[in-house]
Scaffold this motif. Structure first.
Motif, PDB file in Angstrom:
ATOM      1  N   PHE A  75       3.670  10.405  -6.818  1.00 23.39           N
ATOM      2  CA  PHE A  75       4.743  11.003  -7.705  1.00 23.39           C
ATOM      3  C   PHE A  75       4.483  10.825  -9.084  1.00 23.39           C
ATOM      4  O   PHE A  75       5.144  10.903  -9.978  1.00 23.39           O
ATOM      5  CB  PHE A  75       5.984  10.664  -7.500  1.00 23.39           C
ATOM      6  N   GLN A  76       3.101  10.182  -9.469  1.00 22.00           N
ATOM      7  CA  GLN A  76       2.953   9.925 -10.973  1.00 22.00           C
ATOM      8  C   GLN A  76       3.839   9.244 -11.723  1.00 22.00           C
ATOM      9  O   GLN A  76       4.134   9.578 -12.683  1.00 22.00           O
ATOM     10  CB  GLN A  76       2.547  11.463 -11.427  1.00 22.00           C
ATOM     11  N   HIS A  77       4.272   8.209 -11.138  1.00 23.18           N
ATOM     12  CA  HIS A  77       5.168   7.423 -12.011  1.00 23.18           C
ATOM     13  C   HIS A  77       4.426   6.505 -13.020  1.00 23.18           C
ATOM     14  O   HIS A  77       3.281   6.085 -12.665  1.00 23.18           O
ATOM     15  CB  HIS A  77       5.770   6.464 -10.831  1.00 23.18           C
ATOM     16  N   ARG A  78       4.935   6.111 -13.922  1.00 20.12           N
ATOM     17  CA  ARG A  78       4.497   5.600 -15.190  1.00 20.12           C
ATOM     18  C   ARG A  78       5.308   4.163 -15.385  1.00 20.12           C
ATOM     19  O   ARG A  78       6.177   3.949 -14.646  1.00 20.12           O
ATOM     20  CB  ARG A  78       4.535   6.494 -16.157  1.00 20.12           C
ATOM     21  N   LYS A  79       4.451   3.217 -15.898  1.00 22.44           N
ATOM     22  CA  LYS A  79       4.938   1.882 -16.253  1.00 22.44           C
ATOM     23  C   LYS A  79       5.353   1.158 -14.962  1.00 22.44           C
ATOM     24  O   LYS A  79       6.381   0.188 -15.327  1.00 22.44           O
ATOM     25  CB  LYS A  79       6.163   2.153 -17.349  1.00 22.44           C
ATOM     26  N   ASP A  87       1.012  -1.181  -0.163  1.00 20.82           N
ATOM     27  CA  ASP A  87       0.201   0.025  -0.030  1.00 20.82           C
ATOM     28  C   ASP A  87       0.927   1.253  -0.022  1.00 20.82           C
ATOM     29  O   ASP A  87       0.705   2.078  -0.749  1.00 20.82           O
ATOM     30  CB  ASP A  87      -1.050   0.074   1.251  1.00 20.82           C
ATOM     31  N   LEU A  88       2.113   1.131   0.836  1.00 23.42           N
ATOM     32  CA  LEU A  88       2.914   2.409   0.828  1.00 23.42           C
ATOM     33  C   LEU A  88       3.267   2.535  -0.412  1.00 23.42           C
ATOM     34  O   LEU A  88       3.568   3.942  -0.844  1.00 23.42           O
ATOM     35  CB  LEU A  88       3.968   1.940   1.944  1.00 23.42           C
ATOM     36  N   MET A  89       3.912   1.716  -1.109  1.00 21.74           N
ATOM     37  CA  MET A  89       4.567   1.645  -2.608  1.00 21.74           C
ATOM     38  C   MET A  89       3.479   2.173  -3.491  1.00 21.74           C
ATOM     39  O   MET A  89       3.717   3.166  -4.409  1.00 21.74           O
ATOM     40  CB  MET A  89       5.165   0.411  -2.929  1.00 21.74           C
ATOM     41  N   THR A  90       2.251   1.451  -3.479  1.00 23.90           N
ATOM     42  CA  THR A  90       1.183   2.302  -4.387  1.00 23.90           C
ATOM     43  C   THR A  90       0.949   3.686  -4.177  1.00 23.90           C
ATOM     44  O   THR A  90       0.693   4.372  -5.214  1.00 23.90           O
ATOM     45  CB  THR A  90      -0.053   1.465  -4.269  1.00 23.90           C
TER      46      THR A  90
END
Length: 447
Positions: free
Chosen positions: A110-114, A101-104
């Motif tokens: 931070f709007q990470h993609r892929k 959950d923390l990583m999600t």
């Protein structure tokens, strides 16, 4: 006489640390000194980032990959280093189940993609295996997805090595495709010794014959998948070296590539401070130049790029923030908007784009508006841009942690005068981005 196992992993022998990575984030795809612009990766590549460690050696309660500096967790910087590489398709982050959950939340914030989050296992190899299997499951879940889209090469990298550069990833990916496996190595700085069970010296190794194994490492998907399918429970429980599995269970002898000193791993508490210092400095030495597609603006941008290079800065030049270039809105870079008319609409549009990106600006971002004029007056059709307009726009931007400055540059036909003017703009630009002077926010400087 019992001799302890000698581990050649970079964990135990970390040379030349820390080393400055240069500009971070680094160059755009295909534009490094070692990787010519015409080179590209024409096969699918994915990344597995094992991030399930507890970080005991840092002495902190928070695992080091989740420790924050400049308002951003360490793992976010590592993900960002891979996201900027256009030819990387998928980034699988493997974390402990309790941290999913923390990583999600980090990915969303931070709007990470892929990026895909996968629960890890009880050991490093079990976690990496889960990440590799997830890449295969991704293919099975998407029945309409062509088989050719399955990653040809899988790059495995530590989540706490944030300074990996694209040109070196390119070398690893290409070598892995050709050889089946490839890995980074570094020279040993200290002599490695073996001890007896009683704590006495048994023997030492000839340092020149050995290297420290580092990350990243690359494998064809089939090699790393089969290695984990065939390895023993003992390997899963106690092993750390992926290259060894490829050799032992697939007969694949890895190509070893000398890596840069920037591959060091954040292991101890002092390393977090070193990483923060490096990132803080390098974020103040990079910018993206927007030309608006104008030939005059592009000529200035090219000249400016060469001039600031001598001052230790790096510039990327793009016409606008459309299409693929929208990724710059998510970077920690500053912006230089070159305009050939006095209207500030281009700067206003940039500010609007930054607001729409909804990115948390954790440290001051600098925007420099460079007006390239053909006359000494900042005017068009008899109208002059009022200084108050710049001040008002800068005041509103400052509330969002954006510092706006203006530079007026007269385009001289005299070559020597023009060269001096460009150099002056470069010096002003470098100073504004590095020092972020609050006293000059909203001012229109002349060069």
């Amino acid at each position: 006489m019992e001799v302890n196992h000698i581990n050649m992993q970079g964990d135990n022998c970390e040379p030349e640390r820390p080393a400055h990575p240069g500009i971070f984030p680094t160059r755009e795809a295909g534009k490094s000194d070692d990787q010519p612009a015409e080179c590209s990766v024409d096969f699918p590549v994915s990344v597995v980032l094992p991030a399930g460690g507890t970080g005991e050696r840092t002495g902190l309660q928070t695992p080091k990959q989740f420790c924050s500096f400049l308002g951003r967790p360490l793992i976010s910087y590592t993900i960002q280093a891979f996201e900027r590489v256009s030819w990387i398709q998928t980034i699988v982050v493997v974390v402990a189940k309790e941290n999913v959950d923390l990583m999600t939340d980090i990915i969303q914030r931070f709007q990470h993609r892929k990026v895909r989050v996968v629960p890890g296992g009880s050991t490093r190899h079990r976690s990496i295996c889960n990440g590799v299997l997830a890449l295969g499951e991704e293919e099975e879940e998407e029945e309409e997805r062509p088989a050719a889209d399955r990653p040809k090469v899988v790059i495995i990298h530590d989540a706490v090595r944030p300074f990996v550069e694209e040109d070196f990833l390119y070398k690893i990916a290409m070598a892995a495709k050709e050889q089946g496996a490839a890995g980074a190595i570094r020279p040993l700085v200290s002599t490695v010794i073996a001890t007896t069970s009683e704590g006495y010296l048994d023997h030492s190794l000839e340092r020149a014959k050995y290297r420290a194994s580092e990350m990243p490492q690359g494998f064809t998907y089939d090699v790393i998948y089969q290695a984990y399918q065939r390895c023993s429970e003992s390997d899963f429980e106690f092993g750390t070296e992926c290259l060894h599995l490829a050799l032992q269970y697939c007969g694949t002898n890895a190509k070893l590539i000398q890596g840069p000193p920037t591959l060091w791993k954040v292991t101890y508490k002092k390393d977090l401070a070193a990483a923060e210092s490096i990132i803080k400095e390098t974020l103040s030495r990079s910018a993206c130049v927007l030309t608006g597609g104008s030939a005059r603006a592009l000529a200035l941008a090219d000249a400016l790029q060469k001039a600031v290079g001598a001052l230790g800065m790096e510039l990327d030049i793009i016409p606008d923030l459309m299409g693929e270039n929208t990724r710059y809105l998510l970077k920690e870079w500053n912006f230089i908007q070159v305009s050939v008319n006095p209207c500030m609409s281009e700067v206003e549009a940039l500010l609007t784009d930054l607001e729409a990106a909804n990115r948390a600006l954790l440290h001051p971002l600098v925007i420099i508006w460079v007006h390239l004029s053909a006359s000494d007056e900042l005017s068009v059709s008899g109208r002059v841009v009022e200084p108050a307009a710049i001040v008002d726009l800068a005041s509103a931007a400052k509330l969002r942690n954006i510092l706006l400055y203006g530079i007026q540059l007269h385009q001289s036909k005299d070559a020597e005068r023009w060269e001096r003017s460009v150099l002056k703009v470069a010096e002003i630009t470098s100073a504004l981005i590095r020092e972020k002077s609050p006293a000059l926010v909203g001012q229109l400087l002349r060069a």
